[in-house]
Structure formats: structure tokens, C-alpha cells
Design a protein around this motif. Structure first.
Motif, PDB file in Angstrom:
ATOM      1  N   ASP A   1       0.871  -1.173   0.000  1.00 23.46           N
ATOM      2  CA  ASP A   1       0.000   0.000   0.000  1.00 23.46           C
ATOM      3  C   ASP A   1       0.910   1.226   0.000  1.00 23.46           C
ATOM      4  OD1 ASP A   1      -1.701   2.120   0.516  1.00 23.46           O
ATOM      5  OD2 ASP A   1      -2.872   1.024   2.019  1.00 23.46           O
TER       6      ASP A   1
ATOM      7  N   ALA B   1       2.557  -1.470   5.603  1.00 27.94           N
ATOM      8  CA  ALA B   1       2.216  -1.252   4.199  1.00 27.94           C
ATOM      9  C   ALA B   1       2.366  -2.502   3.326  1.00 27.94           C
ATOM     10  CB  ALA B   1       3.096  -0.136   3.635  1.00 27.94           C
TER      11      ALA B   1
ATOM     12  N   ARG C   1       0.286   4.057   2.456  1.00 26.87           N
ATOM     13  CA  ARG C   1       0.653   3.852   3.867  1.00 26.87           C
ATOM     14  C   ARG C   1       2.159   3.921   4.091  1.00 26.87           C
ATOM     15  NH1 ARG C   1      -2.937  -0.388   7.111  1.00 26.87           N
ATOM     16  NH2 ARG C   1      -1.787   0.729   8.700  1.00 26.87           N
TER      17      ARG C   1
END
Length: 66
Positions: free
Chosen positions: A6, A59, A9
């Protein structure tokens, strides 16, 4: 194993790159994670799991084969 990241993030800590440089890299401009191999070879599985565990932003997600 399948790996997802991600980018929103990611805080750019770089632990993933240090642990699994064949699977993760960082963008030059801001240090955000770049996923090089979404389905890494078995030889990299331990390092990828560790990278996901130590990621300060959580993440990295590891999806184990079923």
C-alpha cells in the motif's frame, strides 16, 4: 505467496529493501516502496515475511498460498 503493498501507507523507512532487495525497492524521489516481485520465489519467503512484520507503516501484506 503473493505480496501486495500500500504505497499510500508507506513511510519510506526502507526496512523491506534491506531485508528483501530482490522483492522490494524504493522510489528515488520520495523513498516510497516499489514492489519488484508480487509472487516471489520460495527462497525469498522468509525475508518477505520478516519485511512485512517489521514495516512500521504496515504497508506490506503477505497472502500465503492455500
Amino acid at each position: 505467496m503473493k505480496v501486495t503493498v500500500d504505497e499510500d501507507r508507506c513511510c519510506g523507512a526502507g526496512q523491506c529493501v534491506m531485508l528483501a532487495p530482490d522483492v522490494f525497492d524504493q522510489r528515488e524521489d520520495d523513498g516510497i516502496v516499489v514492489l519488484l516481485e508480487a509472487e516471489p520465489d520460495a527462497a525469498h519467503h522468509t525475508a518477505v515475511r520478516e519485511a512485512a512484520d517489521v514495516c512500521p507503516a504496515a504497508a506490506i501484506t503477505v497472502h500465503e498460498d492455500s
